[in-house]
Scaffold this motif. Sequence first.
Motif, PDB file in Angstrom:
ATOM      1  N   ALA A   1       0.832  -1.210   0.000  1.00 54.44           N
ATOM      2  CA  ALA A   1       0.000   0.000   0.000  1.00 54.44           C
ATOM      3  C   ALA A   1       0.865   1.258   0.000  1.00 54.44           C
ATOM      4  O   ALA A   1       0.549   2.241  -0.686  1.00 54.44           O
ATOM      5  CB  ALA A   1      -0.939   0.000   1.201  1.00 54.44           C
ATOM      6  N   VAL A   2       1.954   1.222   0.745  1.00 54.99           N
ATOM      7  CA  VAL A   2       2.862   2.379   0.775  1.00 54.99           C
ATOM      8  C   VAL A   2       3.503   2.557  -0.597  1.00 54.99           C
ATOM      9  O   VAL A   2       3.563   3.668  -1.132  1.00 54.99           O
ATOM     10  CB  VAL A   2       3.937   2.210   1.873  1.00 54.99           C
ATOM     11  CG1 VAL A   2       4.906   3.392   1.859  1.00 54.99           C
ATOM     12  CG2 VAL A   2       3.289   2.065   3.249  1.00 54.99           C
ATOM     13  N   PHE A   3       3.940   1.462  -1.204  1.00 57.00           N
ATOM     14  CA  PHE A   3       4.552   1.542  -2.529  1.00 57.00           C
ATOM     15  C   PHE A   3       3.575   2.149  -3.534  1.00 57.00           C
ATOM     16  O   PHE A   3       3.953   3.016  -4.323  1.00 57.00           O
ATOM     17  CB  PHE A   3       5.017   0.167  -3.010  1.00 57.00           C
ATOM     18  CG  PHE A   3       5.694   0.231  -4.352  1.00 57.00           C
ATOM     19  CD1 PHE A   3       7.055   0.475  -4.432  1.00 57.00           C
ATOM     20  CD2 PHE A   3       4.972   0.074  -5.521  1.00 57.00           C
ATOM     21  CE1 PHE A   3       7.693   0.557  -5.671  1.00 57.00           C
ATOM     22  CE2 PHE A   3       5.585   0.157  -6.752  1.00 57.00           C
ATOM     23  CZ  PHE A   3       6.949   0.406  -6.835  1.00 57.00           C
ATOM     24  N   ARG A   4       2.334   1.687  -3.525  1.00 56.27           N
ATOM     25  CA  ARG A   4       1.340   2.223  -4.463  1.00 56.27           C
ATOM     26  C   ARG A   4       1.158   3.724  -4.271  1.00 56.27           C
ATOM     27  O   ARG A   4       1.043   4.475  -5.242  1.00 56.27           O
ATOM     28  CB  ARG A   4       0.010   1.487  -4.318  1.00 56.27           C
ATOM     29  CG  ARG A   4       0.001   0.127  -4.986  1.00 56.27           C
ATOM     30  CD  ARG A   4      -1.397  -0.474  -5.087  1.00 56.27           C
ATOM     31  NE  ARG A   4      -2.040  -0.638  -3.787  1.00 56.27           N
ATOM     32  CZ  ARG A   4      -1.877  -1.700  -2.998  1.00 56.27           C
ATOM     33  NH1 ARG A   4      -1.095  -2.688  -3.372  1.00 56.27           N
ATOM     34  NH2 ARG A   4      -2.495  -1.768  -1.841  1.00 56.27           N
ATOM     35  N   ALA A   5       1.132   4.182  -3.024  1.00 60.63           N
ATOM     36  CA  ALA A   5       0.976   5.614  -2.750  1.00 60.63           C
ATOM     37  C   ALA A   5       2.172   6.401  -3.293  1.00 60.63           C
ATOM     38  O   ALA A   5       2.005   7.496  -3.840  1.00 60.63           O
ATOM     39  CB  ALA A   5       0.811   5.858  -1.256  1.00 60.63           C
ATOM     40  N   LEU A   6       3.366   5.847  -3.161  1.00 60.55           N
ATOM     41  CA  LEU A   6       4.563   6.527  -3.646  1.00 60.55           C
ATOM     42  C   LEU A   6       4.656   6.519  -5.165  1.00 60.55           C
ATOM     43  O   LEU A   6       4.887   7.552  -5.793  1.00 60.55           O
ATOM     44  CB  LEU A   6       5.820   5.865  -3.072  1.00 60.55           C
ATOM     45  CG  LEU A   6       6.039   5.948  -1.568  1.00 60.55           C
ATOM     46  CD1 LEU A   6       7.230   5.088  -1.162  1.00 60.55           C
ATOM     47  CD2 LEU A   6       6.238   7.382  -1.125  1.00 60.55           C
ATOM     48  N   ALA A   7       4.475   5.357  -5.767  1.00 59.69           N
ATOM     49  CA  ALA A   7       4.759   5.179  -7.185  1.00 59.69           C
ATOM     50  C   ALA A   7       3.565   5.412  -8.104  1.00 59.69           C
ATOM     51  O   ALA A   7       3.751   5.869  -9.237  1.00 59.69           O
ATOM     52  CB  ALA A   7       5.304   3.771  -7.419  1.00 59.69           C
ATOM     53  N   GLU A   8       2.367   5.111  -7.639  1.00 57.95           N
ATOM     54  CA  GLU A   8       1.207   5.161  -8.530  1.00 57.95           C
ATOM     55  C   GLU A   8       0.301   6.357  -8.301  1.00 57.95           C
ATOM     56  O   GLU A   8      -0.454   6.726  -9.196  1.00 57.95           O
ATOM     57  CB  GLU A   8       0.410   3.862  -8.393  1.00 57.95           C
ATOM     58  CG  GLU A   8       1.221   2.649  -8.820  1.00 57.95           C
ATOM     59  CD  GLU A   8       0.518   1.325  -8.519  1.00 57.95           C
ATOM     60  OE1 GLU A   8      -0.700   1.349  -8.231  1.00 57.95           O
ATOM     61  OE2 GLU A   8       1.193   0.290  -8.556  1.00 57.95           O
ATOM     62  N   ASP A   9       0.357   6.971  -7.136  1.00 57.67           N
ATOM     63  CA  ASP A   9      -0.491   8.136  -6.852  1.00 57.67           C
ATOM     64  C   ASP A   9       0.376   9.381  -6.680  1.00 57.67           C
ATOM     65  O   ASP A   9       0.376  10.020  -5.638  1.00 57.67           O
ATOM     66  CB  ASP A   9      -1.336   7.888  -5.602  1.00 57.67           C
ATOM     67  CG  ASP A   9      -2.320   9.027  -5.341  1.00 57.67           C
ATOM     68  OD1 ASP A   9      -2.568   9.829  -6.268  1.00 57.67           O
ATOM     69  OD2 ASP A   9      -2.806   9.128  -4.203  1.00 57.67           O
TER      70      ASP A   9
ATOM     71  N   PRO B   1       7.394  -4.463  -3.598  1.00 64.03           N
ATOM     72  CA  PRO B   1       7.064  -3.325  -2.733  1.00 64.03           C
ATOM     73  C   PRO B   1       8.279  -2.794  -1.980  1.00 64.03           C
ATOM     74  O   PRO B   1       8.134  -2.238  -0.909  1.00 64.03           O
ATOM     75  CB  PRO B   1       6.066  -3.946  -1.768  1.00 64.03           C
ATOM     76  CG  PRO B   1       6.625  -5.321  -1.529  1.00 64.03           C
ATOM     77  CD  PRO B   1       7.251  -5.726  -2.867  1.00 64.03           C
ATOM     78  N   GLU B   2       9.473  -2.943  -2.535  1.00 65.78           N
ATOM     79  CA  GLU B   2      10.687  -2.695  -1.757  1.00 65.78           C
ATOM     80  C   GLU B   2      11.309  -1.317  -1.881  1.00 65.78           C
ATOM     81  O   GLU B   2      11.815  -0.778  -0.899  1.00 65.78           O
ATOM     82  CB  GLU B   2      11.744  -3.737  -2.140  1.00 65.78           C
ATOM     83  CG  GLU B   2      11.300  -5.156  -1.876  1.00 65.78           C
ATOM     84  CD  GLU B   2      12.152  -6.169  -2.617  1.00 65.78           C
ATOM     85  OE1 GLU B   2      13.162  -5.785  -3.232  1.00 65.78           O
ATOM     86  OE2 GLU B   2      11.796  -7.351  -2.573  1.00 65.78           O
TER      87      GLU B   2
ATOM     88  N   LEU C   1      11.255   0.307   1.557  1.00 64.53           N
ATOM     89  CA  LEU C   1      10.123  -0.186   2.339  1.00 64.53           C
ATOM     90  C   LEU C   1      10.422  -1.600   2.820  1.00 64.53           C
ATOM     91  O   LEU C   1      10.622  -2.507   2.017  1.00 64.53           O
ATOM     92  CB  LEU C   1       8.852  -0.167   1.478  1.00 64.53           C
ATOM     93  CG  LEU C   1       8.586   1.148   0.740  1.00 64.53           C
ATOM     94  CD1 LEU C   1       7.396   1.011  -0.192  1.00 64.53           C
ATOM     95  CD2 LEU C   1       8.403   2.294   1.721  1.00 64.53           C
ATOM     96  N   LEU C   2      10.441  -1.764   4.130  1.00 60.19           N
ATOM     97  CA  LEU C   2      10.743  -3.065   4.724  1.00 60.19           C
ATOM     98  C   LEU C   2       9.578  -3.517   5.591  1.00 60.19           C
ATOM     99  O   LEU C   2       9.030  -2.717   6.362  1.00 60.19           O
ATOM    100  CB  LEU C   2      12.008  -2.952   5.584  1.00 60.19           C
ATOM    101  CG  LEU C   2      13.238  -2.391   4.870  1.00 60.19           C
ATOM    102  CD1 LEU C   2      14.302  -1.996   5.873  1.00 60.19           C
ATOM    103  CD2 LEU C   2      13.764  -3.411   3.888  1.00 60.19           C
ATOM    104  N   PRO C   3       9.181  -4.790   5.491  1.00 58.07           N
ATOM    105  CA  PRO C   3       8.120  -5.275   6.367  1.00 58.07           C
ATOM    106  C   PRO C   3       8.505  -5.093   7.834  1.00 58.07           C
ATOM    107  O   PRO C   3       9.657  -5.315   8.215  1.00 58.07           O
ATOM    108  CB  PRO C   3       8.004  -6.757   6.020  1.00 58.07           C
ATOM    109  CG  PRO C   3       8.629  -6.886   4.670  1.00 58.07           C
ATOM    110  CD  PRO C   3       9.709  -5.834   4.611  1.00 58.07           C
ATOM    111  N   ALA C   4       7.529  -4.665   8.624  1.00 57.63           N
ATOM    112  CA  ALA C   4       7.730  -4.485  10.070  1.00 57.63           C
ATOM    113  C   ALA C   4       6.459  -4.973  10.753  1.00 57.63           C
ATOM    114  O   ALA C   4       5.500  -4.226  10.890  1.00 57.63           O
ATOM    115  CB  ALA C   4       8.009  -3.020  10.405  1.00 57.63           C
ATOM    116  N   GLY C   5       6.434  -6.252  11.121  1.00 57.88           N
ATOM    117  CA  GLY C   5       5.210  -6.832  11.657  1.00 57.88           C
ATOM    118  C   GLY C   5       4.161  -6.832  10.560  1.00 57.88           C
ATOM    119  O   GLY C   5       4.399  -7.319   9.465  1.00 57.88           O
ATOM    120  N   THR C   6       3.001  -6.220  10.826  1.00 56.88           N
ATOM    121  CA  THR C   6       1.962  -6.107   9.795  1.00 56.88           C
ATOM    122  C   THR C   6       2.069  -4.791   9.048  1.00 56.88           C
ATOM    123  O   THR C   6       1.286  -4.511   8.148  1.00 56.88           O
ATOM    124  CB  THR C   6       0.558  -6.227  10.420  1.00 56.88           C
ATOM    125  OG1 THR C   6       0.407  -5.185  11.383  1.00 56.88           O
ATOM    126  CG2 THR C   6       0.364  -7.585  11.062  1.00 56.88           C
ATOM    127  N   GLY C   7       3.044  -3.958   9.408  1.00 56.33           N
ATOM    128  CA  GLY C   7       3.210  -2.646   8.799  1.00 56.33           C
ATOM    129  C   GLY C   7       4.486  -2.554   7.979  1.00 56.33           C
ATOM    130  O   GLY C   7       4.980  -3.542   7.431  1.00 56.33           O
TER     131      GLY C   7
END
Length: 156
Positions: free
Chosen positions: A32-40, A83-84, A107-113
Amino acid sequence: MAHRLRTVGLDFVETAPVRLVFAREMSAAPEAVFRALAEDVPGWADWYSAISRARPLDDGARRDVRLKGGTRFEETVIAAKEPEVYAYRVDVTNAPGMRALVEEWRLLPAGTGTRVQWTFAADGTAAFRLVLRAARTGLGRAFRDAVLSLDRRIAA
């Protein structure tokens, strides 16, 4: 007056004379973070308070970004590995003293975030490098606020 910067690659993130690195955790997933950065790209103006306008060019391969206060950037995306990592190089700017700039969002996984690491890698005149180092605290605060705002935006 706009001027063209030196063309650099992603490796500049590790070799730049000035490297400012900030990190923060978000509750949103890396995808979701990647999409916000790259696609929106236009959405950046809604969550990053320093940006007044951002728009993708050439089907997302390039970006046109305007900051509040009048600074302009024409950028080329140099990494978009979902998503990296999302990274871009500034090709043209009206900011004085700047010679090269790459921004990398890792972007690195951190638990569920997600743990978001932003590297601001730059080169410029001695005065530019001095000002940039002095601006570290302000850039860190802007990053923190932007990540919090983006996290709220994604959650909504």
